[in-house]
Design a protein around this motif. Sequence first.
Motif, short mmCIF file in Angstrom:
data_model
loop_
_atom_site.label_atom_id
_atom_site.label_comp_id
_atom_site.label_asym_id
_atom_site.label_seq_id
_atom_site.Cartn_x
_atom_site.Cartn_y
_atom_site.Cartn_z
N LYS A 55 -18.81 2.39 -3.10
CA LYS A 55 -18.74 3.60 -2.34
C LYS A 55 -18.92 3.30 -0.78
CE LYS A 55 -23.32 5.75 -2.28
NZ LYS A 55 -24.16 4.76 -3.25
N ASN A 56 -19.59 2.07 -0.47
CA ASN A 56 -19.95 1.95 1.02
C ASN A 56 -18.69 0.95 1.84
OD1 ASN A 56 -22.33 3.37 1.05
ND2 ASN A 56 -23.23 1.56 0.23
N LEU A 57 -17.54 0.72 0.91
CA LEU A 57 -16.52 -0.01 1.36
C LEU A 57 -15.20 0.66 1.46
CD1 LEU A 57 -17.25 -3.27 -0.80
CD2 LEU A 57 -17.74 -3.08 1.31
N SER A 58 -14.73 0.60 2.68
CA SER A 58 -13.20 1.35 2.60
C SER A 58 -12.38 0.60 1.85
CB SER A 58 -12.94 1.43 4.28
OG SER A 58 -12.55 -0.09 4.47
N ILE B 233 -13.17 7.65 -3.43
CA ILE B 233 -12.82 7.02 -1.99
C ILE B 233 -11.12 6.74 -2.12
CG2 ILE B 233 -13.03 4.88 -0.57
CD1 ILE B 233 -15.99 5.38 -0.99
N LEU B 234 -10.82 5.97 -3.09
CA LEU B 234 -9.40 5.63 -3.38
C LEU B 234 -8.51 6.67 -3.46
CD1 LEU B 234 -7.23 3.52 -3.78
CD2 LEU B 234 -7.74 3.44 -6.17
N ILE B 235 -8.92 7.67 -4.50
CA ILE B 235 -8.09 8.97 -4.51
C ILE B 235 -7.95 9.77 -3.32
CG2 ILE B 235 -7.96 11.04 -5.74
CD1 ILE B 235 -9.65 9.92 -8.11
N GLU B 236 -8.59 9.86 -2.47
CA GLU B 236 -8.71 10.54 -1.33
C GLU B 236 -7.90 9.76 -0.46
OE1 GLU B 236 -9.42 13.81 -0.44
OE2 GLU B 236 -9.92 13.83 -2.68
N TRP B 237 -7.94 8.52 -0.09
CA TRP B 237 -7.07 7.65 0.79
C TRP B 237 -5.74 7.63 0.10
CZ3 TRP B 237 -3.76 3.54 -0.05
CH2 TRP B 237 -3.54 2.80 1.20
N LEU B 238 -5.44 7.70 -1.03
CA LEU B 238 -4.07 7.84 -1.53
C LEU B 238 -3.27 9.34 -1.30
CD1 LEU B 238 -4.46 6.12 -5.15
CD2 LEU B 238 -3.04 5.28 -3.12
N LYS C 26 -2.61 9.08 2.34
CA LYS C 26 -1.55 8.05 2.52
C LYS C 26 -0.14 8.34 2.27
CE LYS C 26 0.28 3.69 3.04
NZ LYS C 26 0.48 3.12 4.52
N HIS C 27 -0.01 9.15 1.01
CA HIS C 27 1.17 9.72 0.46
C HIS C 27 1.51 11.24 1.01
CE1 HIS C 27 2.19 6.06 -1.92
NE2 HIS C 27 0.84 6.02 -2.08
N ASP C 28 0.36 11.65 1.72
CA ASP C 28 0.75 13.11 1.88
C ASP C 28 0.76 14.13 0.63
OD1 ASP C 28 0.42 15.32 3.56
OD2 ASP C 28 2.48 15.11 4.33
N ASN C 29 0.11 13.71 -0.22
CA ASN C 29 0.41 14.37 -1.53
C ASN C 29 -0.86 14.56 -2.40
OD1 ASN C 29 1.47 15.04 -4.13
ND2 ASN C 29 2.92 13.32 -4.64
N SER D 215 0.70 -1.26 -0.03
CA SER D 215 -0.01 -0.11 0.00
C SER D 215 1.02 1.19 0.04
CB SER D 215 -1.14 0.11 1.14
OG SER D 215 -0.03 0.17 2.43
N ASN D 216 2.17 1.10 0.28
CA ASN D 216 3.06 2.22 0.07
C ASN D 216 3.58 2.26 -1.10
OD1 ASN D 216 2.75 2.37 3.13
ND2 ASN D 216 4.74 1.06 3.31
N HIS D 217 3.31 1.74 -2.14
CA HIS D 217 3.82 1.58 -3.49
C HIS D 217 2.90 1.62 -4.68
CE1 HIS D 217 7.91 1.21 -1.50
NE2 HIS D 217 7.33 0.33 -1.01
N ALA D 218 1.87 0.89 -4.44
CA ALA D 218 0.72 0.56 -5.39
C ALA D 218 0.09 1.91 -5.94
CB ALA D 218 0.07 -0.47 -5.25
#
Length: 617
Positions: free
Chosen positions: A200-203, A229-234, A237-240, A106-109
């Motif tokens: 959209k209801n799944l983390s 959801i994924l884009i905001e998480w990324l 996660k990467h503070d970017n 999850s740090n790279h993908a």
Amino acid sequence: MTGKTYSEKLFSYKTEQSVSAGDIIFAEPDLILSHDNSASIYKTFQKMGGTKIKYPDRLVIVLDHDSPPTSVTIANDHKIIRELVKNQNITNYYDEGIGICHQLMSNHALPNMLIVGSDSHTCTSGAFAAFSAGIDRTETAGLWLTGKTWFRVPETIKIELKGKLSLGVYAKDIALYIMNTIGAAGALYKTIEFHGEGVKNLSVSERMTLTNLASEMGAKTAIFPPDAILIEWLKRKHDNEDIVSKEELFWSDDDAIFSQILTITLDDLEPLIAIPHQVDNAQFISDVGEISIHQAFLGTCTNARLDDLTIAASVMKDKRVKDGVVFLVAPASQEIYLKAIENGIIQILVEAGATILSCSCGPCLGKGQGIPADGWNIISTANRNFLGRMGNKNSSIYLASPATVAASAIAGKIVDPREYLSIKIEDKEKQINLQPRALETKILVITSEDNRNNQNIWNYSDINDFNTDQMFAGGLTYDIKSSDGEKIVPHLFKGLDESFALRIKEGDIVIGGENFGCGSSREHPAVGLATAGVKAVIVKSVSRIFYRSSVNQGLPIIVHPELIDNFDENESMYIDLENGKITNGKHVFHFPKLPEELLDIFNAGGLIKHYQKLHSE
């Protein structure tokens, strides 16, 4: 012209040409994952003539499967890997205790990436809208050498999720339901795409659970869309804020062709459990009756993230594990472990009676701590419940969600977790049905009186889902390197037929049923069969990774359901590989040759000899 699936788009993007399902293409992966097996991969890499890894920046190496080491052999392997990392300037490296490789990915993908890894659960990274698939060690060594490998563009199954999970029901329950519905081979060599309003209801963590378990359905990979959801998480996660560009993201077309469409209404699900010894033997907990347990395990790449630990803690707060039950917890990463300490989660679990283990895979495959005693029932958040999977074939493994595992540890028996979460369980008629797979009779052990060899043919045609744990025990995977074929042969098929390794000889033929070689990506069985001189393996269907392993070892594997259904064990069998013909008594069966792109590998006698030849030229 019809639209394309995500897989077709991804490989079109990577090869800069239009490709469709079924095409064989060559491509360079963005990331190449390996773990403790890196020592074996390095040995094979050297056999191929390799000295310098072509793209060290694309490698991700994690010490997690036998970590900390349980033997001098493993400790020395870890030493070799550390020296390799240093000498080859591999920067994406995680030492012992930092975490499980699929969590650390999850740090790279990132979306649109093509990822491969020498582990069957590499598909977990599909949660990040990446195409991520498992391969074997020999192929990984070839990638270290050349940076490129072959892919067959898969067909795609569309799973449409509607609604939202009820309280006390989790992503693991969705996965168990899917496995029961389509079976352990239902997605063989296919991609699974998740669609619908329910996504959209799944983390992201819940999505990782679902993509992780795609491997247990035979899938090549599973993909979630690159949604908000994924884009905001990324970004977090990467503070970017610029980690991904929305303009470059893609998903399957509305008019894409899918091989199957499955619709699931999440509201209709209730807690499930997988019954030993097959992952698709799922049943509703409310239907299984009283089953006592002796050990509970909360961990693995499937369910050991912060939300999983938090769910378990919410069940166990101010309660105690039942006397006589062993409760083990292995957080998925050091980062998760520290957050769980900070949030008070670890204290709740320890006060309830948990033993906290290293952030590693160990208990899942029967390495290190957590090997169960004879006759024990284990409830686990892991991904496999094969006979002997956790290191003892005299025990039984049940798979369930973190909430079910925690509640069952308290009760000392398998229970509905909603009873311990103060959730009212409505007495209503079930809206979905499960396949009665637990009632199927499966042959798990062949006795000494049952001779499966006749006229140089080993007949396992009645064995479906013959898995790699039965073919070569998981506990031996890192003690015996896959490059040491002679050491593998004495252990072949010990989990099914004790006599096989003692009697196998050059020129023998092995025939099998459906989903042959399912389970782990370990290539030891294919290496062992090739080393023993097996002429060919003929099956009804075969696990994707096992097929690749066989090709990589120069071991002919022929998929021929008609032959298996009509096989006459009283007649001899002759195989003509050059002309694609098999004769069994009076019957003649034809089979297609390998695709042209693979013939060079096969004709050379396997991938190692193929690269040795190229290197010498």
